[in-house]
Design a protein around this motif. Structure first.
Motif, PDB file in Angstrom:
ATOM      1  N   THR A 193       0.855  -1.186   0.000  1.00  0.00           N
ATOM      2  CA  THR A 193       0.000   0.000   0.000  1.00  0.00           C
ATOM      3  C   THR A 193       0.888   1.232   0.000  1.00  0.00           C
ATOM      4  O   THR A 193       1.788   1.355   0.827  1.00  0.00           O
ATOM      5  CB  THR A 193      -0.915  -0.004   1.237  1.00  0.00           C
ATOM      6  N   PRO A 229       1.984   4.838   0.815  1.00  0.00           N
ATOM      7  CA  PRO A 229       1.648   5.756   1.906  1.00  0.00           C
ATOM      8  C   PRO A 229       0.700   6.872   1.433  1.00  0.00           C
ATOM      9  O   PRO A 229       0.838   7.388   0.331  1.00  0.00           O
ATOM     10  CB  PRO A 229       3.013   6.343   2.298  1.00  0.00           C
ATOM     11  N   ASN A 230      -0.268   7.174   2.253  1.00  0.00           N
ATOM     12  CA  ASN A 230      -1.278   8.204   2.000  1.00  0.00           C
ATOM     13  C   ASN A 230      -2.307   7.820   0.937  1.00  0.00           C
ATOM     14  O   ASN A 230      -3.148   8.639   0.585  1.00  0.00           O
ATOM     15  CB  ASN A 230      -0.635   9.548   1.637  1.00  0.00           C
ATOM     16  N   HIS A 231      -2.217   6.607   0.395  1.00  0.00           N
ATOM     17  CA  HIS A 231      -3.198   6.143  -0.601  1.00  0.00           C
ATOM     18  C   HIS A 231      -3.585   4.686  -0.302  1.00  0.00           C
ATOM     19  O   HIS A 231      -3.391   3.806  -1.131  1.00  0.00           O
ATOM     20  CB  HIS A 231      -2.635   6.265  -2.022  1.00  0.00           C
ATOM     21  N   PRO A 232      -4.154   4.410   0.870  1.00  0.00           N
ATOM     22  CA  PRO A 232      -4.444   3.028   1.256  1.00  0.00           C
ATOM     23  C   PRO A 232      -5.486   2.326   0.386  1.00  0.00           C
ATOM     24  O   PRO A 232      -5.557   1.107   0.385  1.00  0.00           O
ATOM     25  CB  PRO A 232      -4.931   3.155   2.707  1.00  0.00           C
ATOM     26  N   ASP A 233      -6.265   3.083  -0.372  1.00  0.00           N
ATOM     27  CA  ASP A 233      -7.299   2.465  -1.209  1.00  0.00           C
ATOM     28  C   ASP A 233      -6.774   2.034  -2.574  1.00  0.00           C
ATOM     29  O   ASP A 233      -7.543   1.544  -3.403  1.00  0.00           O
ATOM     30  CB  ASP A 233      -8.473   3.436  -1.401  1.00  0.00           C
TER      31      ASP A 233
END
Length: 181
Positions: free
Chosen positions: A59, A61-65
């Motif tokens: 994942t 960082p700062n974009h878990p989706d």
């Protein structure tokens, strides 16, 4: 672009992320559009030690989706690493590169999960502490020199119909059992 480290394995990634609004001309409503595109791979394994579980998804960082999928272990990735003792390769990893674990003399346990379809030449060659291996049904062949000089290898479990290339067990002086299932 960046890196993530897990179990001593460094994963590198690049990605593009952008968004914009599209206006529906008929209704006049605006709709948010998002595009995420990226890639990831294994970059460095020199610090890995002990038990290592390879990640098939990281994942950013700062974009878990927006997960990035890792589908291969590159050529020579762990070659000569004398500190790893166990490696777990999940089914999301489809291929193991040539000589990926060559000379990993402390490697005792390898867990190959269903989904791995290709293992390159000499990928476990010289892993002298390896004692047994279970080859999943998805891996339909043992490549050339795959286990050459795995001097403590005692048992191998293969799916029925698996192909066995030349020299794959050369130097496996303690090999007692090759079972088909």
């Amino acid at each position: 672009t960046g890196t993530i480290t897990k179990d001593g394995v460094v994963y590198s990634y690049t990605y593009n992320f952008w968004s914009w609004y599209d206006k529906d001309e008929e209704t006049g409503h605006s709709e948010l559009r998002i595009h995420f595109d990226g890639s990831a791979g294994i970059a460095d394994c020199s610090a890995a030690e002990g038990e290592v579980e390879i990640s098939s998804v990281i994942t950013v960082p700062n974009h878990p989706d927006f997960p990035l999928h890792i589908t291969s272990i590159p050529e020579n990735a762990f070659k000569g690493n004398t500190k790893i003792t166990k490696v777990i390769i999940p089914g999301g990893i489809k291929s193991i590169g040539r000589s990926a674990f060559d000379g990993c003399t402390s490697l005792r346990v390898v867990e190959l999960n269903e989904g791995v379809t290709t293992a390159g030449w000499s990928c476990f060659q010289g892993s002298t502490s390896l004692q047994s291996i279970y080859i999943p049904n998805s891996l339909t062949g043992i490549s050339t020199c795959m286990f050459t000089n795995c001097s403590n290898l005692k048992s191998v479990s293969l799916p029925v119909g698996a192909s066995i290339d030349y020299h794959c067990f050369t130097g496996c002086n303690n090999l007692e059992t090759v079972s088909l299932r």
